[in-house]
Design an enzyme around this catalytic site. Structure first.
Site, PDB file in Angstrom:
ATOM      1  N   ARG A 121       1.355 -44.371   6.050  1.00  0.00           N
ATOM      2  CA  ARG A 121       2.756 -44.344   5.599  1.00  0.00           C
ATOM      3  C   ARG A 121       2.833 -45.342   4.440  1.00  0.00           C
ATOM      4  NH1 ARG A 121       8.517 -44.246   8.695  1.00  0.00           N
ATOM      5  NH2 ARG A 121       7.773 -42.117   8.895  1.00  0.00           N
ATOM      6  N   HIS A 148       6.918 -35.801   3.241  1.00  0.00           N
ATOM      7  CA  HIS A 148       6.872 -36.154   4.666  1.00  0.00           C
ATOM      8  C   HIS A 148       6.469 -34.871   5.412  1.00  0.00           C
ATOM      9  CE1 HIS A 148       7.449 -38.349   8.206  1.00  0.00           C
ATOM     10  NE2 HIS A 148       8.741 -38.587   8.194  1.00  0.00           N
ATOM     11  N   GLN A 151       7.001 -34.328   9.298  1.00  0.00           N
ATOM     12  CA  GLN A 151       8.405 -34.109   9.634  1.00  0.00           C
ATOM     13  C   GLN A 151       8.787 -32.654   9.384  1.00  0.00           C
ATOM     14  OE1 GLN A 151      10.907 -36.491  10.737  1.00  0.00           O
ATOM     15  NE2 GLN A 151      11.863 -34.535  11.168  1.00  0.00           N
ATOM     16  N   ASP A 243      19.568 -36.146   5.159  1.00  0.00           N
ATOM     17  CA  ASP A 243      18.715 -37.332   5.349  1.00  0.00           C
ATOM     18  C   ASP A 243      19.477 -38.524   4.774  1.00  0.00           C
ATOM     19  OD1 ASP A 243      16.576 -39.077   5.741  1.00  0.00           O
ATOM     20  OD2 ASP A 243      15.418 -38.365   4.021  1.00  0.00           O
ATOM     21  N   CYS A 283      16.242 -35.870  10.069  1.00  0.00           N
ATOM     22  CA  CYS A 283      14.935 -36.394  10.467  1.00  0.00           C
ATOM     23  C   CYS A 283      15.045 -37.698  11.248  1.00  0.00           C
ATOM     24  CB  CYS A 283      14.058 -36.589   9.242  1.00  0.00           C
ATOM     25  SG  CYS A 283      14.815 -37.634   7.976  1.00  0.00           S
ATOM     26  N   ARG A 311       8.050 -33.819  16.756  1.00  0.00           N
ATOM     27  CA  ARG A 311       7.083 -34.628  15.995  1.00  0.00           C
ATOM     28  C   ARG A 311       5.821 -34.828  16.835  1.00  0.00           C
ATOM     29  NH1 ARG A 311       8.812 -37.920  11.934  1.00  0.00           N
ATOM     30  NH2 ARG A 311       6.564 -38.088  11.600  1.00  0.00           N
TER      31      ARG A 311
HETATM   32  N1  NVA Z   1      13.814 -40.279   3.214  1.00  0.00           N
HETATM   33  C1  NVA Z   1      13.637 -41.248   4.290  1.00  0.00           C
HETATM   34  C2  NVA Z   1      13.008 -40.597   5.456  1.00  0.00           C
HETATM   35  C3  NVA Z   1      12.845 -41.480   6.673  1.00  0.00           C
HETATM   36  C4  NVA Z   1      12.145 -40.798   7.804  1.00  0.00           C
HETATM   37  C5  NVA Z   1      12.811 -42.411   3.790  1.00  0.00           C
HETATM   38  O1  NVA Z   1      11.842 -42.177   3.049  1.00  0.00           O
HETATM   39  O2  NVA Z   1      13.131 -43.553   4.126  1.00  0.00           O
HETATM   40  N1   CP Z   2      11.724 -39.333  10.926  1.00  0.00           N
HETATM   41  C1   CP Z   2      10.867 -40.355  10.857  1.00  0.00           C
HETATM   42  O1   CP Z   2       9.842 -40.278  10.181  1.00  0.00           O
HETATM   43  O2   CP Z   2      11.211 -41.446  11.583  1.00  0.00           O
HETATM   44  P1   CP Z   2      10.518 -42.865  11.503  1.00  0.00           P
HETATM   45  O3   CP Z   2      10.812 -43.442  10.140  1.00  0.00           O
HETATM   46  O4   CP Z   2      11.146 -43.683  12.615  1.00  0.00           O
HETATM   47  O5   CP Z   2       9.047 -42.727  11.704  1.00  0.00           O
END
Ligand code: NVA
Ligand code: CP
Length: 337
Positions: A121, A148, A151, A243, A283, A311
């Site tokens: 990540r 992502h 997701q 989101d 998400c 997930r």
């Molecule tokens: N668009 C958000 C998704 C979190 C799961 C982010 O990147 O923070």
């Molecule tokens: N939706 C998602 O990726 O959640 P987290 O940021 O908690 O992993």
């Protein structure tokens, strides 16, 4: 590792189970439509009969490096790996980015000597692509600024469970044209679901990804629409997705985005433009009162916890496909029902 393609004439369903073995999942584009369908099919089998898959990753060791916080992604990967008999190691990378202490190439060449797979990540998408280029073991994108994919696949599984067949499903996404929007567009278009995006001007999805999604949609019979009108995006939709307005790393833009994105809040008024049977998707994490009203996300039409549950199942499927493969061991659900 470099992705390979299915040779012309190969049987897509049986081939796709084996074809992804040893590869990476950095973008939804890394899997063909048949391979995406196999990931969904295997996830559904694993969800229905988890006991059949215990021990499938026995002896496999997978490391997770996260530069950003996580609840769902971290825990579903760790729980999924453990339930399949594998071992997981979590490296908190929130204090210094991967590649800061030594080159990504050197990190990759160390990891491939010890470990069977890497889950990343990151802030920069290039960190994931560089790791995949240098490491000979599978690399999975657990969220970058660009995509992502895990997701989006969990979301496709949720839609498939709800509507039976993704082909013909009309998905609307309103809000920021971000990583989640990108992977959703690519996944929906690949699998035959139409997607209509509504964002403020200047926050549209990356035009290259929109173009690719349109090409995938042309092949699957779906449609991809992008506009700046939230009502147009949501009208007649079977599912309405949103989101956060400020993604991780964009916290300093929160106030400006709250002002610009306010007309895109999924509240009962906007949601009323969707089909009567429409479901609400997110998400998570969610900010009630910003991108979604509590009366929508906490209503019986919300499937956000189904998405979160899925997930776990989709990531188990991805791990098994990338690390194990084997159509003979994991026949399609229809053949095994
Ligand atoms: N668009 C958000 C998704 C979190 C799961 C982010 O990147 O923070
Ligand atoms: N939706 C998602 O990726 O959640 P987290 O940021 O908690 O992993």
């Amino acid at each position: 590792m470099i992705a390979t393609t299915i040779p012309p004439g190969a049987s897509p369903s049986s081939y796709a189970y084996r074809s992804v073995t040893g590869r990476d999942l950095i973008s939804i584009q890394d899997f063909s439509p048949d391979e995406l369908a196999c990931a969904l099919e295997l996830a559904a089998s694993m969800k229905a009969r988890p006991a059949d898959f215990r021990g499938v990753l026995s002896g496999k060791q997978i490391v997770l490096f996260f530069e950003k916080p996580s609840l769902r992604t971290r825990l579903t990967f760790e729980a999924g790996i453990n339930s399949l008999g594998g071992s997981s190691f979590f490296v908190d990378q929130t204090q210094s980015r991967l590649g800061a202490r030594e080159s990504l190439s050197d990190v990759a060449h160390n990891l491939e000597r010890w470990i069977d797979g890497v889950v990343l990540r990151t802030f920069a998408h290039e960190t994931v692509t560089a790791m995949a280029m240098h490491a000979s073991i599978p690399v999975i994108n657990a969220l970058s600024e660009q995509e992502h994919p895990c997701q989006a696949l969990a979301d496709m599984l949720t839609l498939q469970e709800h509507f039976g067949d993704l082909r013909g499903v009309r998905l609307a996404y309103v809000g920021d044209g971000n990583n989640v929007a990108h992977s959703l567009m690519l996944a929906a278009a690949s699998l035959g679901a139409s997607i209509s995006i509504g964002t403020p001007a200047g926050y549209e999805p990356d035009p290259t990804i929109t173009e690719t999604a349109r090409e995938l949609a042309a092949a699957s019979g779906a449609q991809v629409r992008v506009s700046n009108d939230p009502i147009e995006a949501v009208s007649g939709a079977d599912a309405v997705y949103t989101d956060v307005w400020a993604s991780m790393g964009q916290e300093e833009e929160t106030a400006e985005r709250q002002r610009l994105f306010a007309p895109y809040q999924v509240n009962q008024k906007l949601f009323s433009h969707a089909a009567k049977h429409a479901v609400f998707m997110h998400c998570l994490p969610a900010h009630r009162g910003d991108e979604v009203a509590a009366s929508v996300i906490d209503s019986p039409r919300s499937v956000v916890f189904d998405q979160a549950e899925n997930r776990l199942h989709i990531q188990k499927s991805i791990l098994v496909l990338l690390l194990e493969g084997g159509a003979h061991r994991f026949p399609p659900r229809s053949a095994n029902a």
